[in-house]
Design a protein around this motif. Sequence first.
Motif, PDB file in Angstrom:
ATOM      1  N   SER A 150     -51.561   9.520  24.477  1.00 10.59           N
ATOM      2  CA  SER A 150     -52.633   9.872  23.551  1.00 10.59           C
ATOM      3  C   SER A 150     -53.894  10.220  24.332  1.00 10.59           C
ATOM      4  CB  SER A 150     -52.899   8.720  22.582  1.00 10.59           C
ATOM      5  OG  SER A 150     -53.212   7.532  23.280  1.00 10.59           O
ATOM      6  N   GLY A 151     -54.183   9.461  25.392  1.00 16.01           N
ATOM      7  CA  GLY A 151     -55.330   9.778  26.237  1.00 16.01           C
ATOM      8  C   GLY A 151     -55.178  11.117  26.934  1.00 16.01           C
ATOM      9  N   VAL A 152     -53.968  11.393  27.413  1.00 13.24           N
ATOM     10  CA  VAL A 152     -53.694  12.683  28.051  1.00 13.24           C
ATOM     11  C   VAL A 152     -53.946  13.821  27.062  1.00 13.24           C
ATOM     12  CG1 VAL A 152     -51.916  14.131  29.098  1.00 13.24           C
ATOM     13  CG2 VAL A 152     -52.021  11.685  29.653  1.00 13.24           C
ATOM     14  N   ALA A 153     -53.438  13.663  25.845  1.00 13.21           N
ATOM     15  CA  ALA A 153     -53.596  14.708  24.840  1.00 13.21           C
ATOM     16  C   ALA A 153     -55.058  14.902  24.459  1.00 13.21           C
ATOM     17  CB  ALA A 153     -52.767  14.358  23.599  1.00 13.21           C
ATOM     18  N   GLU A 154     -55.807  13.817  24.383  1.00 15.32           N
ATOM     19  CA  GLU A 154     -57.227  13.924  24.025  1.00 15.32           C
ATOM     20  C   GLU A 154     -58.012  14.688  25.096  1.00 15.32           C
ATOM     21  OE1 GLU A 154     -58.124   9.833  23.626  1.00 15.32           O
ATOM     22  OE2 GLU A 154     -57.094   9.616  21.698  1.00 15.32           O
ATOM     23  N   GLY A 176     -58.597  13.930  35.550  1.00 15.13           N
ATOM     24  CA  GLY A 176     -57.577  13.314  36.398  1.00 15.13           C
ATOM     25  C   GLY A 176     -56.447  12.724  35.588  1.00 15.13           C
ATOM     26  N   PHE A 177     -55.217  13.040  35.969  1.00 14.37           N
ATOM     27  CA  PHE A 177     -54.029  12.438  35.356  1.00 14.37           C
ATOM     28  C   PHE A 177     -53.243  11.723  36.448  1.00 14.37           C
ATOM     29  CE2 PHE A 177     -54.658  16.241  32.506  1.00 14.37           C
ATOM     30  CZ  PHE A 177     -55.180  15.503  31.445  1.00 14.37           C
ATOM     31  N   THR A 178     -52.896  10.485  36.201  1.00 18.16           N
ATOM     32  CA  THR A 178     -52.317   9.641  37.240  1.00 18.16           C
ATOM     33  C   THR A 178     -50.935   9.114  36.856  1.00 18.16           C
ATOM     34  OG1 THR A 178     -53.223   7.547  36.402  1.00 18.16           O
ATOM     35  CG2 THR A 178     -54.652   8.888  37.820  1.00 18.16           C
ATOM     36  N   PRO A 179     -50.104   8.788  37.856  1.00 15.59           N
ATOM     37  CA  PRO A 179     -48.812   8.154  37.595  1.00 15.59           C
ATOM     38  C   PRO A 179     -48.905   6.634  37.770  1.00 15.59           C
ATOM     39  CG  PRO A 179     -48.876   8.909  39.854  1.00 15.59           C
ATOM     40  CD  PRO A 179     -50.228   9.243  39.257  1.00 15.59           C
TER      41      PRO A 179
END
Length: 344
Positions: A150-154, A176-179
């Motif tokens: 949901s955070g990624v989509a926002e 930033g997107f993290t694993p």
Amino acid sequence: MTHPFTSSAASRFLRYVTFDTQSDERSQSYPSTPGQLVLLNRLVDELKELGVADASIDQYGYVMAALPATPGKEQVPAIGFIAHVDTSPEVSGANVRPIVHKNYDGRDLVLPDDPSLVLREADNPELKGQHGHDIITASGLTLLGSDDKSGVAEIMAAAEYLATHPDIPHGPIKIGFTPDEEVGRGTQYFDVTRFGARFAYTLDGPQCGELEIENFSADAMTVTFKGFNAHPGYAKGRMVSAVKLASEFVHRLPRHGLSPETTQGYEGYVHPHTIEGGVERSVVKMLLRDFATRGLDEKARMLTDLAEEVVRPFPTASVEVERHESYRNMKEVLDRYPEVIEHA
């Protein structure tokens, strides 16, 4: 007021949850699972499609991108927005089938692939505030993955909106997107200099409009019991079962406190979440949580002393304790920079 799922955030979310990005704490690779890279690479492609030309992914799977400042705002300090793509290793993230429950009115939400799973307002009071909204759930066989897709989509929806509305003034924005956040390694190789923002906000909270300014400090602990194996027919006086040592250790943990099921609010806890092994070697994996970092030290000493006490009566048995830092209470830093909260 009903919010139909025609927004970029919701439509993106429904796509992102179908990517299997479950992390694996047993893996020695980074990211811990290849499925995370599939979504992370897809996010790079989507950012470039939005015109974010510098979107890139590094050797560890961190995706970073920047929206340049609008004219006249170039000197405004850069601000960052971060979310993680991995989902919990506790529940399957494969073949997720999101279900949209339209115009929620307080009714029971039955998950169709397992009708025994029912979401009821009586059990989930937060549903009372969602009347008139559409609700997305999993189908009953998997987790949904809202933490943190949901955070990624926002973030992606916000990037799209700003890219298509250049009349909205803003300073430099870093994305930033993290694993591997779910296994406590989300910041292990995060390059702060490359990211380019001194302060950032993580979109990973439960309620719309809620700002979290503190969190538990967290460590992981692995307690390995080593026993002595012997043929069961000749084991008297010789065999020491590591399974029983591990079980005794868990049995001696506090029963009326210091556990997730007996604490709330600021109360810390220790949580044995996995036991595996056999007679010769058994492993207990623990989560340690406390709002004060020094409280983690106290809990670690308590667990170490308890483990050593369990094996002490058995000369052929031993125990090894490993402790790993996961993350720390953000308040320890935010107290020095109150403007981050004021401007949120």
